[in-house]
Write an enzyme that holds these catalytic residues in place. Structure first.
Site, PDB file in Angstrom:
ATOM      1  N   CYS A 142      70.981  25.508  50.221  1.00 50.01           N
ATOM      2  CA  CYS A 142      72.314  25.159  49.696  1.00 50.01           C
ATOM      3  C   CYS A 142      73.450  25.909  50.380  1.00 50.01           C
ATOM      4  O   CYS A 142      74.616  25.639  50.113  1.00 50.01           O
ATOM      5  CB  CYS A 142      72.367  25.398  48.184  1.00 50.01           C
ATOM      6  N   CYS A 150      71.564  30.769  52.097  1.00 44.89           N
ATOM      7  CA  CYS A 150      70.393  30.037  51.609  1.00 44.89           C
ATOM      8  C   CYS A 150      70.144  28.836  52.525  1.00 44.89           C
ATOM      9  O   CYS A 150      71.069  28.055  52.780  1.00 44.89           O
ATOM     10  CB  CYS A 150      70.636  29.570  50.174  1.00 44.89           C
ATOM     11  N   GLU A 189      21.537  39.776  40.582  1.00 48.58           N
ATOM     12  CA  GLU A 189      22.635  40.721  40.364  1.00 48.58           C
ATOM     13  C   GLU A 189      23.796  40.374  41.276  1.00 48.58           C
ATOM     14  O   GLU A 189      23.719  39.433  42.061  1.00 48.58           O
ATOM     15  CB  GLU A 189      22.147  42.167  40.606  1.00 48.58           C
ATOM     16  N   CYS A 203      71.813  25.131  43.511  1.00 51.76           N
ATOM     17  CA  CYS A 203      70.905  25.066  44.669  1.00 51.76           C
ATOM     18  C   CYS A 203      69.789  24.059  44.376  1.00 51.76           C
ATOM     19  O   CYS A 203      69.035  24.229  43.415  1.00 51.76           O
ATOM     20  CB  CYS A 203      70.324  26.449  44.956  1.00 51.76           C
ATOM     21  N   LYS A 259      26.584  41.009  44.357  1.00 48.27           N
ATOM     22  CA  LYS A 259      26.638  41.695  45.640  1.00 48.27           C
ATOM     23  C   LYS A 259      28.025  42.337  45.743  1.00 48.27           C
ATOM     24  O   LYS A 259      29.015  41.676  46.040  1.00 48.27           O
ATOM     25  CB  LYS A 259      26.396  40.738  46.801  1.00 48.27           C
ATOM     26  N   LYS A 286      25.614  34.307  49.591  1.00 47.12           N
ATOM     27  CA  LYS A 286      27.055  34.528  49.707  1.00 47.12           C
ATOM     28  C   LYS A 286      27.891  33.465  49.008  1.00 47.12           C
ATOM     29  O   LYS A 286      27.427  32.346  48.777  1.00 47.12           O
ATOM     30  CB  LYS A 286      27.429  34.530  51.193  1.00 47.12           C
ATOM     31  N   CYS A 313      69.021  33.720  46.512  1.00 45.59           N
ATOM     32  CA  CYS A 313      70.084  32.740  46.723  1.00 45.59           C
ATOM     33  C   CYS A 313      70.999  32.842  45.519  1.00 45.59           C
ATOM     34  O   CYS A 313      70.537  32.828  44.376  1.00 45.59           O
ATOM     35  CB  CYS A 313      69.478  31.338  46.823  1.00 45.59           C
ATOM     36  N   ASP A 372      31.083  44.404  47.098  1.00 44.15           N
ATOM     37  CA  ASP A 372      31.630  44.470  48.446  1.00 44.15           C
ATOM     38  C   ASP A 372      32.135  45.890  48.688  1.00 44.15           C
ATOM     39  O   ASP A 372      33.317  46.174  48.561  1.00 44.15           O
ATOM     40  CB  ASP A 372      32.763  43.445  48.570  1.00 44.15           C
ATOM     41  N   TYR A 411      27.914  51.454  41.731  1.00 42.91           N
ATOM     42  CA  TYR A 411      26.850  50.753  41.017  1.00 42.91           C
ATOM     43  C   TYR A 411      25.523  51.012  41.711  1.00 42.91           C
ATOM     44  O   TYR A 411      25.433  50.892  42.937  1.00 42.91           O
ATOM     45  CB  TYR A 411      27.094  49.241  40.985  1.00 42.91           C
TER      46      TYR A 411
HETATM   47  O1  D41 Z   1      25.493  44.804  45.893  1.00 46.32           O
HETATM   48  C1  D41 Z   1      25.033  45.041  46.996  1.00 46.32           C
HETATM   49  N1  D41 Z   1      25.846  45.144  48.028  1.00 46.32           N
HETATM   50  C2  D41 Z   1      23.550  45.204  47.178  1.00 46.32           C
HETATM   51  C3  D41 Z   1      23.091  45.698  48.380  1.00 46.32           C
HETATM   52  C4  D41 Z   1      22.629  44.900  46.165  1.00 46.32           C
HETATM   53  N2  D41 Z   1      23.036  44.428  44.968  1.00 46.32           N
HETATM   54  N3  D41 Z   1      21.315  45.088  46.365  1.00 46.32           N
HETATM   55  C5  D41 Z   1      20.844  45.568  47.535  1.00 46.32           C
HETATM   56  N4  D41 Z   1      19.513  45.738  47.679  1.00 46.32           N
HETATM   57  C6  D41 Z   1      19.027  46.214  48.804  1.00 46.32           C
HETATM   58  C7  D41 Z   1      17.534  46.373  48.915  1.00 46.32           C
HETATM   59  C8  D41 Z   1      16.856  45.073  48.580  1.00 46.32           C
HETATM   60  C9  D41 Z   1      17.151  46.798  50.305  1.00 46.32           C
HETATM   61  C10 D41 Z   1      17.102  47.429  47.936  1.00 46.32           C
HETATM   62  C11 D41 Z   1      21.727  45.899  48.601  1.00 46.32           C
HETATM   63  C12 D41 Z   1      21.145  46.420  49.776  1.00 46.32           C
HETATM   64  N5  D41 Z   1      19.791  46.560  49.848  1.00 46.32           N
HETATM   65  C13 D41 Z   1      21.888  46.853  50.944  1.00 46.32           C
HETATM   66  N6  D41 Z   1      23.173  46.706  51.186  1.00 46.32           N
HETATM   67  C14 D41 Z   1      23.465  47.234  52.388  1.00 46.32           C
HETATM   68  C15 D41 Z   1      22.357  47.728  52.911  1.00 46.32           C
HETATM   69  C16 D41 Z   1      21.354  47.497  52.026  1.00 46.32           C
END
Ligand code: D41
Length: 474
Positions: free
Chosen positions: A433, A430, A136, A454, A138, A336, A448, A140, A245
């Site tokens: 020119c 400018c 999935e 120019c 991550k 990351k 300008c 922010d 989410y």
């Molecule tokens: O999208 C995220 N930031 C994200 C964070 C994610 N997709 N899954 C996560 N899954 C977990 C566990 C595995 C512990 C259920 C998480 C986080 N933890 C998490 N982010 C910050 C603290 C924990």
């Protein structure tokens, strides 16, 4: 309540056992409004016009005003309520909120290392089939725990140190995407964990409103979302559009958890919770690498910021065998991507003359690796933006580079300057020119006035003509 006008006759005569017509209408309106809110906020597929929704909403409000006893905590009218707080109440998590291990190797080898470790810890050999992973995004944002009792949202808490967070229910209730009431099966207790974040378009619109009001702009969606969640005035929090989410569970009572993580996310979606569509069940390291690559290509076009992808062993039975170490499950990892924001220092502030003559202040920077390349120049947009951000030569600044967009200085890090540094002033002539630099009355950009005379404008016009967006000459 006794002095309220009776809108509908006869309710006072109804026997206590049978619900009054008003109570039935209020319940029906709540169900309708919940269903429409889900279509609108979660599925992004409204089923009725906004005006119709507003009419039903007003009808429920009027009913509740006339019959306060009909008011329920999960009523859609109860999203924005409450008063300014002095501070947040601590909440002890029923089940600790774990964190997620980060793989800092942003290359494909990061996924291989994770899969190799999982196979070793599960005691698998080369002849065993690939491990199934739920992959999935991550997001922010900011981790949050939503506690539903009998399907009704009762508490929302920040992660805090994982043991104890803060009660931010007032603010979280204003998030349209977060259901106040779950659909379908309603376990006694269901804690849903996920990320509160701000979409890029919502962030841009918010900053546009800030500019129009002459107020300070926000640095990035993540900080703005975090600030909104921890805003003491719920009315202000409601003006910071947040999204959510779901990605995991906390305490659960009276519900048979699905056997896989992908099944869990499906079940949460079926209850009306927002679950991101960019997720797959991937087989082995190859599947993870493919997902990592595919999402990297999608990243800049997503409507929200991500800082990586997350891999989770899909089978709950295998998760339980792997367990966790020091607050981090061994069955999950965050892989990351290169950061899109970095800290660096401003060496000089110059101007650049564009194709149409617009004169843009540009920060010359100590080179930094950001968003996958080395950046040594970043736009400051215009003098107004530059003043608002208060950037001067020598300052530490945050540079952002997301995809194809021009790198920009998003803000400075507040620190005392060692000596006086003069402010940047727009040139009167400018630099290329020598023509007069003008700004339209009420306009933002300086220009300008040299036109095609120019050389800078001529050069940029030629580049534009030959460029990818026009003649595409190699
Ligand atoms: O999208 C995220 N930031 C994200 C964070 C994610 N997709 N899954 C996560 N899954 C977990 C566990 C595995 C512990 C259920 C998480 C986080 N933890 C998490 N982010 C910050 C603290 C924990």
């Amino acid at each position: 309540a006794m002095s309220q006008p009776v809108l509908f006759g006869g309710s006072e005569l109804a026997p206590a056992s049978a619900p009054s017509p008003e109570a039935e209408r209020a319940a029906a309106l709540r169900e309708l409004l919940h269903a429409h809110a889900h279509r609108y906020y979660v599925l992004d597929d409204p089923s009725i016009p906004d005006a119709e929704y507003d009419k039903l909403f007003a009808e429920l409000q009027a009913l509740e005003a006339a019959h306060p006893e009909l008011l329920t905590p999960d009523s859609p009218t109860q999203r924005v309520l409450g008063k300014v707080l002095d501070g947040f109440t601590p909440v002890r998590h029923a089940v600790p909120m774990l964190s997620i291990r980060t793989e800092t190797d942003t290359e494909a080898s990061g996924a291989e290392a994770f899969d190799a470790r999982i196979r070793r810890e599960l005691g698998l050999t080369e002849t065993d089939p690939p491990v199934a992973y739920a992959a999935e995004l991550k997001f922010d944002g900011l981790a949050i725990n939503l506690r539903y009792e009998h399907g009704v949202l009762v508490t929302a808490a920040t992660r805090g140190d994982g043991e104890q967070g803060e009660d931010v229910t007032q603010n979280i209730r204003t998030v349209g995407q977060i259901p106040l009431k779950l659909q379908g099966a309603v376990p006694e207790v269901l804690e849903v964990r996920g990320e509160v974040y701000m979409r890029r378009d919502d962030f841009e619109a918010l900053n546009q409103r800030q500019r129009e009001k002459g107020e300070k702009t926000f640095v990035n969606p993540r900080n703005t979302a975090a600030g909104a969640v921890r805003q003491l005035d719920p009315a202000l929090a409601a003006q910071r559009p947040l999204s959510f989410y779901a990605y995991g569970l906390g305490q659960v009572e009276g519900w048979a958890e699905p056997a896989t993580h992908s099944g869990l996310l499906d079940a949460l979606a079926a209850m009306g919770l927002p679950v991101c569509e960019h997720r797959v069940v991937a087989q082995g390291a190859d599947g993870l690498i493919e997902f990592h690559r595919r999402i990297a290509a999608l990243r800049d076009g997503l409507p929200f910021d991500i800082d990586g992808v997350v891999y989770k062993v899909n089978s709950r039975a295998q998760q339980q065998r792997l367990g966790f170490v020091s607050r981090e499950p061994r069955w999950a990892v965050a892989h990351k991507y290169p950061a899109q924001e970095q800290l660096t220092q401003v060496e000089a502030i110059d101007v650049q003359v564009g194709r149409t003559g617009a004169i843009t202040p540009v920060a010359r920077l100590v080179p930094v690796f950001v968003g996958g390349t080395t950046v040594s120049n970043a736009t400051l947009h215009n003098v107004f933006e530059l003043r608002r951000k208060g950037v001067r030569v020598g300052d530490q600044v945050i540079v952002r580079r997301a995809g194809d967009v021009i790198p920009e200085v998003v803000g400075k890090v507040d620190a005392a300057r060692e000596r006086y540094i003069p402010n940047f002033h727009m040139l009167r002539a400018c630099p290329v020119c020598g023509s007069a630099v003008l700004r339209e009355k009420g306009g933002i950009d300086h220009r300008c006035s040299g036109g095609i005379f120019c050389p800078a404008q001529r050069k940029q016009a030629l580049l534009h003509f030959a460029g990818r967006r026009a003649m595409d000459i190699e």
